[in-house]
Motif scaffolding. Structure first.
Motif, PDB file in Angstrom:
ATOM      1  N   UNK A 134      37.651  37.883  49.143  1.00 37.91           N
ATOM      2  CA  UNK A 134      37.110  36.770  48.410  1.00 37.91           C
ATOM      3  C   UNK A 134      36.297  37.009  47.465  1.00 37.91           C
ATOM      4  N   UNK A 135      35.770  38.339  47.127  1.00 37.69           N
ATOM      5  CA  UNK A 135      34.791  38.517  46.104  1.00 37.69           C
ATOM      6  C   UNK A 135      35.597  39.215  44.822  1.00 37.69           C
ATOM      7  N   UNK A 136      35.082  38.802  43.694  1.00 38.06           N
ATOM      8  CA  UNK A 136      35.776  39.511  42.660  1.00 38.06           C
ATOM      9  C   UNK A 136      35.866  40.973  42.654  1.00 38.06           C
ATOM     10  N   UNK A 137      36.932  41.636  41.994  1.00 42.21           N
ATOM     11  CA  UNK A 137      36.725  43.147  41.903  1.00 42.21           C
ATOM     12  C   UNK A 137      37.172  43.325  40.527  1.00 42.21           C
ATOM     13  N   UNK A 138      37.095  44.686  40.318  1.00 44.99           N
ATOM     14  CA  UNK A 138      37.345  45.464  38.949  1.00 44.99           C
ATOM     15  C   UNK A 138      38.377  46.595  39.304  1.00 44.99           C
ATOM     16  N   UNK A 139      39.752  46.304  38.617  1.00 42.54           N
ATOM     17  CA  UNK A 139      40.812  47.157  39.001  1.00 42.54           C
ATOM     18  C   UNK A 139      41.106  48.146  37.866  1.00 42.54           C
ATOM     19  N   UNK A 140      41.768  49.218  37.916  1.00 43.37           N
ATOM     20  CA  UNK A 140      42.522  50.249  37.015  1.00 43.37           C
ATOM     21  C   UNK A 140      41.442  50.340  35.886  1.00 43.37           C
ATOM     22  N   UNK A 141      40.419  51.084  36.593  1.00 40.24           N
ATOM     23  CA  UNK A 141      39.270  51.597  35.485  1.00 40.24           C
ATOM     24  C   UNK A 141      38.723  50.529  34.797  1.00 40.24           C
ATOM     25  N   UNK A 142      38.903  49.183  35.044  1.00 40.49           N
ATOM     26  CA  UNK A 142      38.105  48.274  34.067  1.00 40.49           C
ATOM     27  C   UNK A 142      38.924  47.662  33.119  1.00 40.49           C
ATOM     28  N   UNK A 143      40.497  47.756  33.194  1.00 39.43           N
ATOM     29  CA  UNK A 143      41.318  47.232  32.529  1.00 39.43           C
ATOM     30  C   UNK A 143      41.688  45.744  32.877  1.00 39.43           C
ATOM     31  N   UNK A 144      41.285  45.439  34.223  1.00 41.96           N
ATOM     32  CA  UNK A 144      41.573  44.130  34.924  1.00 41.96           C
ATOM     33  C   UNK A 144      40.502  43.712  35.811  1.00 41.96           C
ATOM     34  N   UNK A 145      40.240  42.442  35.640  1.00 39.97           N
ATOM     35  CA  UNK A 145      39.212  41.972  36.648  1.00 39.97           C
ATOM     36  C   UNK A 145      39.991  40.779  37.642  1.00 39.97           C
ATOM     37  N   UNK A 146      40.009  40.933  38.747  1.00 41.62           N
ATOM     38  CA  UNK A 146      40.477  40.007  39.789  1.00 41.62           C
ATOM     39  C   UNK A 146      39.201  39.001  40.172  1.00 41.62           C
ATOM     40  N   UNK A 147      39.212  37.797  39.513  1.00 43.05           N
ATOM     41  CA  UNK A 147      38.184  36.942  39.961  1.00 43.05           C
ATOM     42  C   UNK A 147      38.521  36.144  41.251  1.00 43.05           C
ATOM     43  N   UNK A 148      39.796  35.904  41.345  1.00 45.28           N
ATOM     44  CA  UNK A 148      40.266  35.154  42.798  1.00 45.28           C
ATOM     45  C   UNK A 148      41.665  35.691  42.948  1.00 45.28           C
ATOM     46  N   UNK A 149      42.253  35.036  44.154  1.00 51.73           N
ATOM     47  CA  UNK A 149      43.556  35.145  44.387  1.00 51.73           C
ATOM     48  C   UNK A 149      44.546  34.764  43.122  1.00 51.73           C
ATOM     49  N   UNK A 150      44.223  33.865  42.618  1.00 52.03           N
ATOM     50  CA  UNK A 150      44.927  33.190  41.412  1.00 52.03           C
ATOM     51  C   UNK A 150      44.656  33.308  40.021  1.00 52.03           C
ATOM     52  N   UNK A 151      43.569  34.201  39.657  1.00 51.68           N
ATOM     53  CA  UNK A 151      43.032  34.455  38.362  1.00 51.68           C
ATOM     54  C   UNK A 151      42.556  35.903  38.007  1.00 51.68           C
ATOM     55  N   UNK A 152      43.436  36.424  37.270  1.00 49.80           N
ATOM     56  CA  UNK A 152      43.181  37.785  36.878  1.00 49.80           C
ATOM     57  C   UNK A 152      43.022  37.662  35.305  1.00 49.80           C
ATOM     58  N   UNK A 153      41.971  38.629  34.606  1.00 52.62           N
ATOM     59  CA  UNK A 153      41.706  38.728  33.458  1.00 52.62           C
ATOM     60  C   UNK A 153      41.974  40.008  33.054  1.00 52.62           C
ATOM     61  N   UNK A 154      42.787  40.509  31.840  1.00 52.71           N
ATOM     62  CA  UNK A 154      42.856  41.680  31.481  1.00 52.71           C
ATOM     63  C   UNK A 154      41.663  41.747  30.486  1.00 52.71           C
ATOM     64  N   UNK A 155      41.122  42.970  30.297  1.00 54.94           N
ATOM     65  CA  UNK A 155      39.905  43.429  29.672  1.00 54.94           C
ATOM     66  C   UNK A 155      40.362  44.582  28.423  1.00 54.94           C
ATOM     67  N   UNK A 156      39.937  44.134  27.201  1.00 56.96           N
ATOM     68  CA  UNK A 156      39.585  42.889  26.694  1.00 56.96           C
ATOM     69  C   UNK A 156      40.687  41.885  26.904  1.00 56.96           C
TER      70      UNK A 156
END
Length: 262
Positions: free
Chosen positions: A65-87
């Motif tokens: 349930x906590x956010x996590x940072x994946x792929x060396x910081x290219x992706x942030x998973x905020x929730x089960x339904x929300x992902x954000x690519x960085x940048x």
């Protein structure tokens, strides 16, 4: 010093840090994970692993349930339904792969896309099912460099022309969108909090340096990489280098910063 009684956020690398480099176990860190959960201190995993790898591991660690940072910081998973690519607005994996495929005509390397699950398992020590999860990439590519070392600089320059960058991990090289990374992902994540908590980060590899520069307190865990972790920050009183590897070093770092005197 940070305290369990204040708003606090732990940000940690996985392989070679919270997880043992060879066995992927975290036994030595288990007591601290339980203590952090008891004090409702969130632990944000920040790894080169994919979201598909991190989500089930997060559950096993008691951090679901906590956010996590994946792929060396290219992706942030905020929730089960929300992902954000960085940048945000950076290219997706398919676009990145096509750019890399074109560069294979000039440079000798292979990406995880080019390997089978058994081949990735043989290289990493993961099971074949976990290797399949490691190949479910969304924003970056893991590559095995098979060309001369002196060609790496030219490869970096070629990547830059495609708005991509090369990052060294504990085992492999990672090709990521320019402007991404563990530090950038963490800084973006902290903007999502109404009031920023104190941050304590733990990592063992060169790719962890941007994250360790971005936190308030940094634990540099003794690692196996030939390239040392080089931080740009100068506040040495907020940096601790461990004598132990992996989860033993993870425990040592939290003991140093969070264990209160009697």
């Amino acid at each position: 010093m940070p305290s369990l009684q204040q708003p606090l956020l732990i940000v940690t690398d996985l392989d070679g840090s919270l997880l043992d480099h060879h066995t992927y176990r975290w036994d030595a860190a288990a007591d601290w994970l339980a203590e952090l959960q008891r004090h409702q201190v969130p632990v944000v995993l920040c790894s080169s692993k994919t979201a598909a790898e991190i989500a089930p591991l997060q559950k096993r660690l008691g951090l679901a349930g906590l956010p996590f940072i994946a792929e060396n910081g290219a992706l942030v998973q905020m929730s089960a339904t929300r992902q954000v690519r960085i940048p945000p607005q950076s290219p997706d994996y398919d676009s990145l792969y096509q750019q890399l495929k074109a560069l294979q005509a000039t440079y000798r390397f292979k990406g995880f896309h080019d390997f089978s699950d058994p081949e990735v398992a043989a290289m990493t020590g993961l099971t074949e099912s976990d290797s399949a999860l490691a190949r479910q990439r969304q924003a970056s590519e893991v590559i095995v460099w098979r060309d001369d070392e002196e060609k790496l600089d030219a490869f970096r320059a070629a990547l830059q022309q495609h708005q991509l960058q090369l990052t060294q991990g504990g085992r492999f090289w990672h090709v990521m969108p320019a402007g991404s990374g563990k530090g950038e992902a963490l800084r973006w994540l902290l903007t999502q909090y109404d009031s920023a908590p104190a941050t304590l980060g733990l990592g063992d590899g060169p790719n962890d340096a941007p994250m360790l520069d971005a936190v308030d307190y940094a634990v540099v865990i003794k690692g196996y990489s030939k390239t040392p972790v080089s931080l740009s920050r100068q506040d040495t009183q907020r940096i601790y280098a461990t004598a132990h590897y992996g989860p033993e070093g993870w425990k040592e770092g939290l003991d140093y910063f969070l264990t209160q005197p009697d």
